[in-house]
Design a protein around this motif. Structure first.
Motif, PDB file in Angstrom:
ATOM      1  N   GLY B 177       5.414   1.032  -0.853  1.00 35.20           N
ATOM      2  CA  GLY B 177       6.787   0.852  -1.307  1.00 35.20           C
ATOM      3  C   GLY B 177       6.941  -0.277  -2.304  1.00 35.20           C
ATOM      4  O   GLY B 177       7.675  -0.159  -3.294  1.00 35.20           O
ATOM      5  N   THR B 178       6.238  -1.349  -2.069  1.00 34.04           N
ATOM      6  CA  THR B 178       6.392  -2.506  -2.961  1.00 34.04           C
ATOM      7  C   THR B 178       5.487  -2.394  -4.181  1.00 34.04           C
ATOM      8  O   THR B 178       5.847  -2.869  -5.254  1.00 34.04           O
ATOM      9  N   GLY B 179       4.332  -1.783  -4.026  1.00 34.86           N
ATOM     10  CA  GLY B 179       3.384  -1.717  -5.147  1.00 34.86           C
ATOM     11  C   GLY B 179       3.429  -0.394  -5.884  1.00 34.86           C
ATOM     12  O   GLY B 179       2.741  -0.235  -6.883  1.00 34.86           O
ATOM     13  N   ASN B 190       0.772  -4.182  -9.701  1.00 35.75           N
ATOM     14  CA  ASN B 190       2.185  -4.182  -9.328  1.00 35.75           C
ATOM     15  C   ASN B 190       2.549  -5.223  -8.272  1.00 35.75           C
ATOM     16  O   ASN B 190       3.666  -5.712  -8.254  1.00 35.75           O
ATOM     17  N   LEU B 191       1.628  -5.498  -7.390  1.00 35.62           N
ATOM     18  CA  LEU B 191       1.993  -6.350  -6.253  1.00 35.62           C
ATOM     19  C   LEU B 191       2.415  -7.770  -6.636  1.00 35.62           C
ATOM     20  O   LEU B 191       3.314  -8.327  -5.997  1.00 35.62           O
ATOM     21  N   PRO B 192       1.815  -8.404  -7.641  1.00 30.37           N
ATOM     22  CA  PRO B 192       2.240  -9.780  -7.943  1.00 30.37           C
ATOM     23  C   PRO B 192       3.719  -9.886  -8.275  1.00 30.37           C
ATOM     24  O   PRO B 192       4.340 -10.926  -8.027  1.00 30.37           O
ATOM     25  N   ALA B 257      -7.375  -5.254  -4.566  1.00 29.02           N
ATOM     26  CA  ALA B 257      -5.943  -4.975  -4.573  1.00 29.02           C
ATOM     27  C   ALA B 257      -5.109  -6.243  -4.592  1.00 29.02           C
ATOM     28  O   ALA B 257      -3.962  -6.222  -5.017  1.00 29.02           O
ATOM     29  N   LEU B 258      -5.647  -7.341  -4.088  1.00 29.28           N
ATOM     30  CA  LEU B 258      -4.814  -8.532  -3.918  1.00 29.28           C
ATOM     31  C   LEU B 258      -5.315  -9.755  -4.678  1.00 29.28           C
ATOM     32  O   LEU B 258      -5.060 -10.873  -4.237  1.00 29.28           O
ATOM     33  N   PRO B 259      -6.033  -9.626  -5.772  1.00 27.03           N
ATOM     34  CA  PRO B 259      -6.608 -10.857  -6.337  1.00 27.03           C
ATOM     35  C   PRO B 259      -5.545 -11.843  -6.803  1.00 27.03           C
ATOM     36  O   PRO B 259      -5.743 -13.043  -6.720  1.00 27.03           O
ATOM     37  N   GLY B 262       0.904 -13.413  -4.673  1.00 29.65           N
ATOM     38  CA  GLY B 262       1.343 -14.760  -4.336  1.00 29.65           C
ATOM     39  C   GLY B 262       1.200 -15.090  -2.867  1.00 29.65           C
ATOM     40  O   GLY B 262       1.815 -16.032  -2.384  1.00 29.65           O
ATOM     41  N   VAL B 263       0.408 -14.323  -2.143  1.00 29.78           N
ATOM     42  CA  VAL B 263       0.223 -14.569  -0.717  1.00 29.78           C
ATOM     43  C   VAL B 263      -1.167 -15.157  -0.515  1.00 29.78           C
ATOM     44  O   VAL B 263      -2.140 -14.654  -1.071  1.00 29.78           O
ATOM     45  N   ASN B 264      -1.227 -16.216   0.281  1.00 33.75           N
ATOM     46  CA  ASN B 264      -2.525 -16.880   0.452  1.00 33.75           C
ATOM     47  C   ASN B 264      -3.345 -16.156   1.521  1.00 33.75           C
ATOM     48  O   ASN B 264      -3.574 -16.672   2.610  1.00 33.75           O
TER      49      ASN B 264
END
Lengths: 501, 472
Positions: B177-179, B190-192, B257-259, B262-264
């Protein structure tokens, strides 16, 4: 050539492993003596062929794990050659001493052959990972020696030994990784690292790496306050095990200081040399004082090891204090430290084998239960007296040469500390003479042991043949030290130049 | 749509082995079911050969960019297939002429197939398909013997797996949904820009499923029960093979997918690693049965491997470290289990007293494998640990490496609790607890022990093969 020296015992162990144990113990101990003698002969040949001024000799480098920056890199120089020689000599002595080993002979022999390869490998390694591999394997080997052939609370002592030194080795590994990552390109090669000096001017990072390496080596050495594993391990190990533990394995720590900590981290070493000196002096005095309070003969020797290792720490620390001393004095301290490693290996090895005689006859090390042994066992008494006098640093023995150089070399840069450390000599002299007096002089008294004969048998030929040559070499070094010092001195000069960078 | 079925030969041989095995097993009388076993072994061997060929071909994306065939996939294939082969070897004595022998090997192949799918999945939907395929056969295998502990283990395993599988699906829905995509490459773009809180929840939920798969804290509760309740070969398989796929899948997810989100997640993985290794090691301390001890040991091991995942985007050496550690862990863990399978009448640590006298070879394998799990050189896991620690320090996680070292020391204690009676103690009476099960488990044990040592000594040959970059 060098790899042959290192791996000959292991190859022999592999061959012996397929021989069934039913052949009889004689066959195993006999082959062990033969292999150890052959190995010593090879070392002597290597020594004769060694050019003291030429730096690293017999160097060999093979690809091992290039992507991890580790290689099979071995070589000999003035720091490692004496250690290799002492190692092979002590293992031969232990082989001869163990000719009468009564039970589980096959695995005993295999384990010692394995330990010999590991020890020789460590002193020849010029790669940090190779060094670490041998370092850890020596712990594994010695754990089994103590746990299986020890006496008293052998299992607990072995576990304590294992846990302590293993913690130390892992700290060492972290330090090695720190060095590896600091070098560009990443490498574990000691020669390349000492050339690159990767941590020059790195401040806290360098201090942390030195701390990790230092803790690892200090546990193995051992220095106060990391020495608590040593007395139980020594007391409960079999005689040959104690001799190897004290004569060879403890040197792995001190050797690490001169091979790794000083040349690879020169600036940081200079910065914290004062701390090292203090640890050294505390070890000297604490070891001597605690040894003074011991009733157990073997435990007493174990604590004098802490004391003797303290001299080495003092010397390597003093060699790092550049201000207020000239290069020659610091080089002398290093030469003394290496000589002390050799000397302590020979003398403490001999003393532990002698302590094994007490246990062999009467199952006890308690000095208060023995008295007047010089009567029934004059040779034993005489040999012990020689070993004791040598160990307390009487002129004419190797210990004197070593300690004289350490004190002369350290005095100008660490005056107070050296003066305090001199007291250690006094205390050890007192306690060793007191032990000699209590055990060998006076009216005859020996403890009862179930199943043993009433009298006290003198040294057997195999015991004499293993102990006396060690003392003879100590005398040779004490009287004619040039052959040894000629090898060590160029190496310590090089080391001092590296530290002064 | 770039299908390239030729790129999937290792997967297809497993499918063929499973399907043909099932058909064949329906025909065969009970004492001839070994043919199915042979077929399974041949499928693994064929898959290994096909992978070896595929390694020379270079990396590529297949099936519309949803499945990556790169260095991680190929390494995962080889490790999984070799581990499956070893498990087949050590399960022969246990399930020989069992009435459901065919099903055993078919389920095992399907689980291996699911695990391989996990390693290559570059799309969240394929990830969940792999997750299900790697889970469902194992639920059945855990309760294969149909006794009380097995049934309990199976049920617990299933409930945990179902719960966390649903959680994972929820996470996938949120990330989709978010990406606005399920493909990793698009997600990474898209995720950033997406809302951070939603992304964080999605990541945590997807991770939950994968943590279950690898048996890491906090999704580890099933590990001890399944390891103890299921039969030894199943326990060996469950604690080894799914972890390979799960860990590579986590790595691929965070690295691909997550490089730049903004999530650590890096710190999250680091904390999970610490929790896993600490809890696993502490819980293993006073276990008296060997299988429970091994169960907690695997929880601890996963913690070390997660170190490499935590620095996935921060260190060049993270990927080879991860893959090498996985290979070394697989053979070493299977070696320890093979010894357990070879001595089925010795469930407790004290039963191993005098093993060195009775079976010196097995004792040697046990020492190599257990000291290997500690990380003593020159075994494979030592080199794996060295690489993982180096990667962690290189990635700026020095504290994590220090914690891992402290844990290594702690772990030594319980491994020695097993080694000491096996080597040092003398049996009081001649007991029959150390009667060996048979030839095949012993072969498995010797092979695994030798491989564990060989990986350490020949790391120089293996490591370059594992060095490369992920797709895309």
């Amino acid at each position: 050539m060098l790899s042959l020296i290192v791996f000959l015992p292991l190859a022999a162990a592999v061959v012996l492993a397929v021989v069934p144990a039913s052949v009889g113990g004689r066959m195993f101990t006999g082959s062990w003596v033969a292999v150890a003698a052959a190995d010593l002969a090879l070392v002597v040949a290597a020594w004769l062929g060694y050019d003291a001024g030429g730096g690293m000799a017999y160097e060999q480098q093979l690809r091992w794990i290039p992507s991890a920056g580790a290689s099979y890199h071995v070589g000999l120089d003035g720091l490692s050659l004496p250690m290799v020689a002492v190692t092979s000599g002590l293992f031969l002595a232990c082989a001869i001493h163990s000719l009468r080993q009564p039970h589980r002979v096959k695995s005993f022999v295999l384990l010692f052959l394995f330990l010999q390869t590991v020890s020789l490998g460590l002193f020849t390694a010029l790669d940090l990972i190779l060094f670490f591999v041998y370092f850890d394997l020596s712990i594994v080997g010695m754990y089994f020696v103590i746990a299986r052939w020890g006496h008293g609370q052998a299992r607990q002592s072995a576990l304590k030994f294992f846990l302590y030194t293993f913690i130390g080795s892992l700290a060492l590994l972290l330090g090695f990784i720190g060095l590896y990552l600091a070098a560009e390109p990443h490498t574990f090669d000691i020669v390349a690292l000492s050339r690159a000096n990767p941590l020059a001017g790195s401040g806290t990072y360098g201090a942390l790496v030195l701390l990790a390496v230092g803790i690892g080596l200090a546990v193995k050495t051992p220095t106060v306050p990391f020495h608590t594993w040593l007395p139980p391990a020594h007391t409960d190990a079999p005689a040959a095990g104690s001799a190897i533990l004290a004569g060879v394995l403890l040197k792995m720590g001190t050797y690490g200081f001169v091979r790794i900590a000083m040349p690879l981290l020169p600036a940081t070493w200079r910065q914290y040399a004062g701390v090292v000196v203090i640890i050294g002096v505390v070890s000297v005095l604490y070891g001597a004082l605690v040894a003074l309070a011991q009733e157990d003969f073997k435990r007493m020797i174990a604590y004098t090891s802490v004391n003797h290792m303290g001299y080495i720490i003092l010397a390597v620390g003093a060699a790092g204090i550049v201000a207020g001393s000239d290069e020659q004095a610091r080089s002398l301290a290093i030469t003394g430290a290496v000589t002390q490693m050799v000397s302590h290996g020979l003398l403490t090895g001999a003393l532990f084998l002698l302590a094994g005689v007490l246990h062999d006859r009467r199952r006890s090390y308690d000095m208060s239960t023995y008295s007047g042994l010089a009567g029934p066992a004059p040779v034993f008494a005489g040999v012990t007296a020689v070993a004791v006098f040598a160990s307390l640093g009487l002129p004419g023995f190797s210990g004197f040469i070593a300690e004289f150089q350490i004190f002369t070399g350290s005095l100008s840069s660490a005056t107070v500390a050296t003066a305090l450390a001199l007291l250690g000599i006094l205390i050890t002299a007192g306690l060793l003479l007191r032990a000699l007096h209590r055990v060998f002089l006076g009216p005859l008294r020996i403890p009862d042991a179930p199943g043993a004969a009433r009298d006290f048998t003198d040294l057997r030929p195999s015991e004499a043949a293993s102990i006396m040559p060690l003392l003879a070499i100590a005398v040779v070094i004490g009287v004619l030290p040039r052959f040894l010092l000629n090898v060590i001195e160029p190496a310590s000069t090089t080391l001092i130049e590296m530290v002064a960078r | 749509m770039n299908m390239h079925p030729a790129a999937l030969i290792p997967e297809l041989t497993l499918v063929a082995g499973a399907v043909l095995g099932l058909l064949l097993g329906a025909w065969l009388p009970r004492h001839r079911q070994w043919l199915v076993r042979l077929l399974a072994a041949l499928a693994c061997l064929a898959g290994l050969a096909a992978t070896a060929v595929a390694m020379g071909n270079g990396p590529r994306m297949v099936f519309g960019g949803s499945y990556a065939v790169d260095v991680a996939t190929n390494a995962g294939r080889i490790i999984v297939l070799a581990a499956t082969l070893l498990t087949i070897c050590l399960s022969i004595e246990t399930v020989e002429s069992h009435q459901r022998e065919t099903e055993f090997y078919v389920l095992m192949q399907l689980a291996a197939l699911g695990t391989i799918t996990l390693t290559g999945a570059a799309d969240l939907l394929l990830l969940v398909a792999g997750y299900l395929l790697a889970s469902v056969p194992l639920y059945a295998l855990a309760g294969f013997v149909k006794d009380a502990p097995g049934t309990e283990a199976s049920l617990k395993y299933y409930l945990m797996g179902a719960l966390l599988g649903v959680t994972m699906l929820t996470g996938i829905t949120i990330l989709y949904g978010t990406g606005r995509s399920t493909g990793y490459a698009t997600l990474a773009q898209n995720l950033p820009a997406a809302p951070r809180a939603a992304v964080a929840v999605g990541i945590v939920a997807v991770l939950a499923g994968l943590l279950f798969k690898i048996g890491a804290v906090p999704a580890h509760f099933w590990v001890p029960d399944v390891t103890e309740g299921a039969s030894t070969p199943v326990a060996a398989f469950v604690t080894t093979v799914p972890k390979i796929g799960g860990l590579i899948a986590v790595y691929r997810l965070v690295a691909e997918a997550l490089p730049t989100v903004g999530v650590n997640w890096s710190l999250l993985v680091a904390v999970l690693a610490v929790a896993s290794m600490t809890l696993g090691n502490l819980a293993a301390f006073f276990q008296d049965t060997v299988r429970r001890l091994l169960a907690y040991s695997t929880i601890g091991q996963v913690g070390y491997i997660l170190l490499a995942v935590a620095v996935a985007t921060r260190s060049e050496i993270a990927l080879p470290a991860l893959l090498f550690y996985l290979a070394a862990y697989a053979v070493t863990n299977l070696g320890a289990f093979a010894v357990v399978a070879e001595l089925p009448h010795a469930p407790r640590l004290v039963d191993y007293r005098g093993l060195a006298r009775r079976h010196p070879g097995l004792a040697a394998v046990l020492v190599v494998c257990l000291l290997g799990l500690v990380g003593t050189p020159p075994t494979g896991v030592f080199l794996g640990k060295l690489e993982v620690f180096s990667a962690a320090i290189d990635g700026g996680y020095t504290w994590l490496a220090v914690v891992a070292v402290a844990n290594t020391v702690a772990s030594l204690f319980y491994y020695l609790r097993w080694i000491a009676p096996a080597l040092v103690a003398v049996p009081e009476t001649a007991s029959d607890t150390l009667v060996p099960a048979g030839r095949w488990s012993a072969v498995g044990a010797y092979t695994a022990g030798a491989a564990s040592l060989a990986l350490g000594l020949a790391g120089g040959i293996v490591l370059p093969l594992l060095t490369g970059s992920l797709l895309p």
